[in-house]
Design a protein around this motif. Sequence first.
Motif, PDB file in Angstrom:
ATOM      1  N   ALA A  57       0.762  -1.093   0.042  1.00 41.52           N
ATOM      2  CA  ALA A  57      -0.062  -0.040   0.143  1.00 41.52           C
ATOM      3  C   ALA A  57       0.895   1.292  -0.043  1.00 41.52           C
ATOM      4  O   ALA A  57       1.960   0.943   0.363  1.00 41.52           O
ATOM      5  N   TYR A  58       0.350   2.263  -0.451  1.00 37.65           N
ATOM      6  CA  TYR A  58       1.068   3.710  -0.648  1.00 37.65           C
ATOM      7  C   TYR A  58       0.435   4.718   0.534  1.00 37.65           C
ATOM      8  O   TYR A  58      -0.921   4.647   0.588  1.00 37.65           O
ATOM      9  N   HIS A  59       1.064   5.150   1.160  1.00 40.21           N
ATOM     10  CA  HIS A  59       0.638   6.421   2.226  1.00 40.21           C
ATOM     11  C   HIS A  59       1.635   7.489   2.353  1.00 40.21           C
ATOM     12  O   HIS A  59       2.633   7.337   1.644  1.00 40.21           O
ATOM     13  N   ASP A  60       1.059   8.636   2.781  1.00 35.46           N
ATOM     14  CA  ASP A  60       1.938   9.625   3.067  1.00 35.46           C
ATOM     15  C   ASP A  60       2.929   9.638   4.004  1.00 35.46           C
ATOM     16  O   ASP A  60       2.679   8.489   4.716  1.00 35.46           O
ATOM     17  N   GLU A  61       3.722  10.427   3.986  1.00 35.95           N
ATOM     18  CA  GLU A  61       4.954  10.145   5.086  1.00 35.95           C
ATOM     19  C   GLU A  61       4.604  10.036   6.530  1.00 35.95           C
ATOM     20  O   GLU A  61       5.085   9.267   7.578  1.00 35.95           O
ATOM     21  N   ASP A  62       3.477  10.950   6.966  1.00 32.73           N
ATOM     22  CA  ASP A  62       3.051  11.123   8.354  1.00 32.73           C
ATOM     23  C   ASP A  62       2.233   9.715   8.694  1.00 32.73           C
ATOM     24  O   ASP A  62       2.430   9.144   9.819  1.00 32.73           O
ATOM     25  N   THR A  63       1.519   8.914   7.724  1.00 30.12           N
ATOM     26  CA  THR A  63       1.058   7.741   7.930  1.00 30.12           C
ATOM     27  C   THR A  63       1.912   6.783   7.935  1.00 30.12           C
ATOM     28  O   THR A  63       1.796   5.847   8.819  1.00 30.12           O
ATOM     29  N   VAL A  64       2.805   6.650   7.284  1.00 29.21           N
ATOM     30  CA  VAL A  64       3.997   5.623   7.236  1.00 29.21           C
ATOM     31  C   VAL A  64       4.667   5.613   8.749  1.00 29.21           C
ATOM     32  O   VAL A  64       4.841   4.710   9.330  1.00 29.21           O
ATOM     33  N   LYS A  65       4.941   6.776   9.203  1.00 29.22           N
ATOM     34  CA  LYS A  65       5.563   7.170  10.502  1.00 29.22           C
ATOM     35  C   LYS A  65       4.638   6.392  11.513  1.00 29.22           C
ATOM     36  O   LYS A  65       4.864   5.740  12.487  1.00 29.22           O
ATOM     37  N   GLU A  66       3.581   6.966  11.446  1.00 28.53           N
ATOM     38  CA  GLU A  66       2.559   6.448  12.540  1.00 28.53           C
ATOM     39  C   GLU A  66       2.419   4.752  12.384  1.00 28.53           C
ATOM     40  O   GLU A  66       2.205   4.170  13.526  1.00 28.53           O
ATOM     41  N   HIS A  67       2.328   4.041  11.318  1.00 26.99           N
ATOM     42  CA  HIS A  67       2.270   2.763  11.171  1.00 26.99           C
ATOM     43  C   HIS A  67       3.498   2.050  11.546  1.00 26.99           C
ATOM     44  O   HIS A  67       3.598   1.153  12.138  1.00 26.99           O
ATOM     45  N   LEU A  68       4.543   2.725  11.372  1.00 24.04           N
ATOM     46  CA  LEU A  68       5.965   1.876  11.593  1.00 24.04           C
ATOM     47  C   LEU A  68       6.004   1.956  13.302  1.00 24.04           C
ATOM     48  O   LEU A  68       6.403   0.972  14.026  1.00 24.04           O
ATOM     49  N   CYS A  69       5.434   2.955  13.891  1.00 24.80           N
ATOM     50  CA  CYS A  69       5.564   3.162  15.520  1.00 24.80           C
ATOM     51  C   CYS A  69       4.541   2.346  15.831  1.00 24.80           C
ATOM     52  O   CYS A  69       4.769   1.647  16.937  1.00 24.80           O
ATOM     53  N   ARG A  70       3.765   2.111  15.133  1.00 24.67           N
ATOM     54  CA  ARG A  70       2.362   1.057  15.773  1.00 24.67           C
ATOM     55  C   ARG A  70       2.573  -0.300  15.469  1.00 24.67           C
ATOM     56  O   ARG A  70       2.403  -1.068  16.421  1.00 24.67           O
ATOM     57  N   TYR A  71       3.178  -0.484  14.256  1.00 26.49           N
ATOM     58  CA  TYR A  71       3.097  -1.905  13.775  1.00 26.49           C
ATOM     59  C   TYR A  71       4.508  -2.276  13.760  1.00 26.49           C
ATOM     60  O   TYR A  71       4.639  -3.850  13.419  1.00 26.49           O
ATOM     61  N   GLY A  72       5.427  -1.748  13.688  1.00 29.65           N
ATOM     62  CA  GLY A  72       6.948  -2.037  13.315  1.00 29.65           C
ATOM     63  C   GLY A  72       6.989  -2.533  11.816  1.00 29.65           C
ATOM     64  O   GLY A  72       6.129  -2.336  11.000  1.00 29.65           O
ATOM     65  N   PHE A  73       8.109  -2.671  11.405  1.00 31.99           N
ATOM     66  CA  PHE A  73       8.486  -2.994  10.035  1.00 31.99           C
ATOM     67  C   PHE A  73       8.140  -4.308   9.710  1.00 31.99           C
ATOM     68  O   PHE A  73       8.193  -5.184  10.444  1.00 31.99           O
ATOM     69  N   VAL A  74       8.148  -4.614   8.381  1.00 32.01           N
ATOM     70  CA  VAL A  74       7.668  -5.777   7.795  1.00 32.01           C
ATOM     71  C   VAL A  74       9.160  -6.883   8.167  1.00 32.01           C
ATOM     72  O   VAL A  74      10.043  -6.259   7.980  1.00 32.01           O
ATOM     73  N   PRO A  75       9.098  -8.063   8.309  1.00 40.07           N
ATOM     74  CA  PRO A  75      10.118  -8.864   8.738  1.00 40.07           C
ATOM     75  C   PRO A  75      11.239  -8.945   7.501  1.00 40.07           C
ATOM     76  O   PRO A  75      10.983  -8.752   6.486  1.00 40.07           O
ATOM     77  N   ASN A  76      12.585  -8.787   8.075  1.00 39.03           N
ATOM     78  CA  ASN A  76      13.538  -8.939   7.028  1.00 39.03           C
ATOM     79  C   ASN A  76      13.731  -7.762   6.014  1.00 39.03           C
ATOM     80  O   ASN A  76      14.296  -8.040   4.968  1.00 39.03           O
ATOM     81  N   TYR A  77      13.052  -6.624   6.332  1.00 37.82           N
ATOM     82  CA  TYR A  77      13.447  -5.824   5.409  1.00 37.82           C
ATOM     83  C   TYR A  77      14.553  -4.913   5.646  1.00 37.82           C
ATOM     84  O   TYR A  77      14.383  -3.480   5.672  1.00 37.82           O
ATOM     85  N   TYR A  78      15.701  -5.498   5.926  1.00 36.06           N
ATOM     86  CA  TYR A  78      16.960  -4.672   6.072  1.00 36.06           C
ATOM     87  C   TYR A  78      17.337  -3.865   4.740  1.00 36.06           C
ATOM     88  O   TYR A  78      18.251  -3.031   5.032  1.00 36.06           O
ATOM     89  N   ARG A  79      17.159  -4.313   3.549  1.00 42.11           N
ATOM     90  CA  ARG A  79      17.570  -3.643   2.415  1.00 42.11           C
ATOM     91  C   ARG A  79      16.116  -3.072   1.777  1.00 42.11           C
ATOM     92  O   ARG A  79      15.233  -3.640   1.505  1.00 42.11           O
ATOM     93  N   TRP A  80      16.271  -1.790   1.951  1.00 41.09           N
ATOM     94  CA  TRP A  80      15.075  -0.928   1.386  1.00 41.09           C
ATOM     95  C   TRP A  80      14.916  -0.747  -0.132  1.00 41.09           C
ATOM     96  O   TRP A  80      14.876   0.275  -0.503  1.00 41.09           O
ATOM     97  N   HIS A  81      14.819  -1.678  -0.758  1.00 39.62           N
ATOM     98  CA  HIS A  81      14.734  -1.808  -2.273  1.00 39.62           C
ATOM     99  C   HIS A  81      13.246  -1.262  -2.484  1.00 39.62           C
ATOM    100  O   HIS A  81      13.221  -0.911  -3.757  1.00 39.62           O
ATOM    101  N   HIS A  82      12.252  -1.418  -1.934  1.00 43.08           N
ATOM    102  CA  HIS A  82      11.192  -0.869  -2.266  1.00 43.08           C
ATOM    103  C   HIS A  82      11.176   0.891  -2.300  1.00 43.08           C
ATOM    104  O   HIS A  82      10.170   1.400  -2.567  1.00 43.08           O
ATOM    105  N   HIS A  83      12.012   1.261  -1.421  1.00 44.57           N
ATOM    106  CA  HIS A  83      12.257   2.685  -1.390  1.00 44.57           C
ATOM    107  C   HIS A  83      13.429   3.568  -1.937  1.00 44.57           C
ATOM    108  O   HIS A  83      14.040   4.425  -1.438  1.00 44.57           O
ATOM    109  N   GLY A  84      14.010   2.545  -3.012  1.00 48.62           N
ATOM    110  CA  GLY A  84      15.155   3.351  -3.697  1.00 48.62           C
ATOM    111  C   GLY A  84      16.535   2.638  -3.455  1.00 48.62           C
ATOM    112  O   GLY A  84      17.296   2.952  -4.301  1.00 48.62           O
ATOM    113  N   GLU A  85      16.738   1.766  -2.433  1.00 50.75           N
ATOM    114  CA  GLU A  85      18.149   1.219  -2.125  1.00 50.75           C
ATOM    115  C   GLU A  85      18.327   0.000  -3.426  1.00 50.75           C
ATOM    116  O   GLU A  85      17.227  -1.037  -3.069  1.00 50.75           O
ATOM    117  N   THR A  86      19.196   0.100  -3.947  1.00 47.46           N
ATOM    118  CA  THR A  86      19.520  -1.104  -4.881  1.00 47.46           C
ATOM    119  C   THR A  86      20.095  -2.305  -4.083  1.00 47.46           C
ATOM    120  O   THR A  86      20.904  -1.898  -3.018  1.00 47.46           O
TER     121      THR A  86
END
Length: 323
Positions: A57-86
């Motif tokens: 899903a796509y959200h604005d940055e404030d919603t992303v921050k809120e979700h991360l603080c509330r639910y944490g990161f999806v497991p094993n997402y050490y490499r941020w390839h969905h956000h521009g990291e090769t």
Amino acid sequence: MNDSRIWMYDRLENGYMRNEFFNGVEEFVNFAKIHPEVMSCEMMHCPCNRQKCKNRAYHDEDTVKEHLCRYGFVPNYYRWHHHGETYIAPEVEHCVNPSSLSQVEHVYDIHEMVNDLYNSVSIGDEPQSPNETAKNLYDMLMAAETEIWKGNSNGHSQLSVVARLLNMKADHRISERCYDDICQLISELLPGENCMTESFYSTKKLIRGLGLPIDKIDCCNNNCMIYWRDDSELQECRFCTHPRFKPSSYRGVKKKKVPWKRMYYFPLTPRLQRLNASIETAKHMRWHEDHIQDGDTMCYPADSPAWKHFDATHPDFAAGFEM
């Protein structure tokens, strides 16, 4: 794993959010914002562990921050390839499309996972026929080591492919018939010499080697009872006399009896064995014993007087969890 990103999965301390996690979320969002090529206008992928998000899903940055603080990161997402990291998989020289790398990191952990599951299996030097557990181990190791087709750039094995397909089936509620068609299509797209499973049935036969059984138990249609143990041979409910099986329209032909209702039971013992088989998960099984209590604050049931009284009253039972 990137050691500098351990903070991603160390969100809380004594029930409160760690400063390292909050600052890390700010760093993550700022990193994502400088890669507009993977954003949708002002919206970015939400990598939280919420079922509806998980980088879908796509959200604005404030919603992303809120979700991360509330639910944490999806497991094993050490490499941020969905956000521009090769990311280029180790020991792979081919050019890989970043959009297909969401599960590549897991491929190289499949063999270690199988070894963890069967680390208690010992094989003697004397030639002998393998028992059922050892045979399952051989099958899983073979599937883990065999490439889905020779030369595939991502290093996918038969086991890694079906594990990902089963995860997709659960997330998107794919029917078994659709799963069979997907397997057939993938097999047709791959080179001739491939080991892709051809159906959901063959996938279940492969995964059965994990040793996590499911018990199917017939139930009364009116929820009066289950046909279990001493009642497993009954043909009708002991309370309401409702028949156990649906009537068959095939007279004179032996067909498999279909119960009116059925429940699925997941035996606890083998699942606890699997949690204790892996070094990574076994340490979490001792958390209730090893965690440090913050003063008199109860942050877990093990901190309660009732739990401590039970441990003192039944030391043999408590010792079983300290092994």
